[in-house]
Scaffold this motif. Structure first.
Motif: not given
Length: 112
Positions: A70-79
């Motif tokens: 399974t691929g890595d989860a992406g990072t969440q964008g900044a608020t």
């Protein structure tokens, strides 16, 4: 992608050209004997294939391939930043005070 298609096409051409071809036996016609001769010419025997043999047993089933990772989860964008509060409006002017009024009495009409 276009290289894999070309490779597949060349591989199939090579596989088809390597197939076994039936052997063709050509028997020359017997030469006509001279009328004065009593020699009989017998043509060579022709090989005739026999009946087909029983079919072979089916092959074993191939193993199932391993599952991919399974691929890595992406990072969440900044608020995003919050906007600044607007300024307060001015207070309105006070209205003038009214003069003292007189009292009015309304007498209802009589019913006939």
């Amino acid at each position: 992608m276009k290289h894999s298609l070309m490779f597949t096409a060349l591989l199939s051409v090579a596989a088809l050209s390597a197939c076994e071809k039936k052997e063709t036996v050509v028997v020359p016609p017997a030469a006509a004997a001279p009328e004065s001769s009593t020699t009989v010419v017998v043509p060579a025997p022709v090989a005739v294939p026999g009946p087909a043999g029983a079919p072979g047993a089916p092959g074993a089933t191939g193993a199932t391939g391993a599952m991919g990772s399974t691929g890595d989860a992406g990072t969440q964008g900044a608020t995003g930043s919050t906007g600044s509060t607007g300024s307060m409006g001015d207070t309105g002017a006070t209205g003038a005070t009214g003069s003292a009024g007189s009292t009015v009495i309304v007498v209802p009409e009589e019913k006939k």
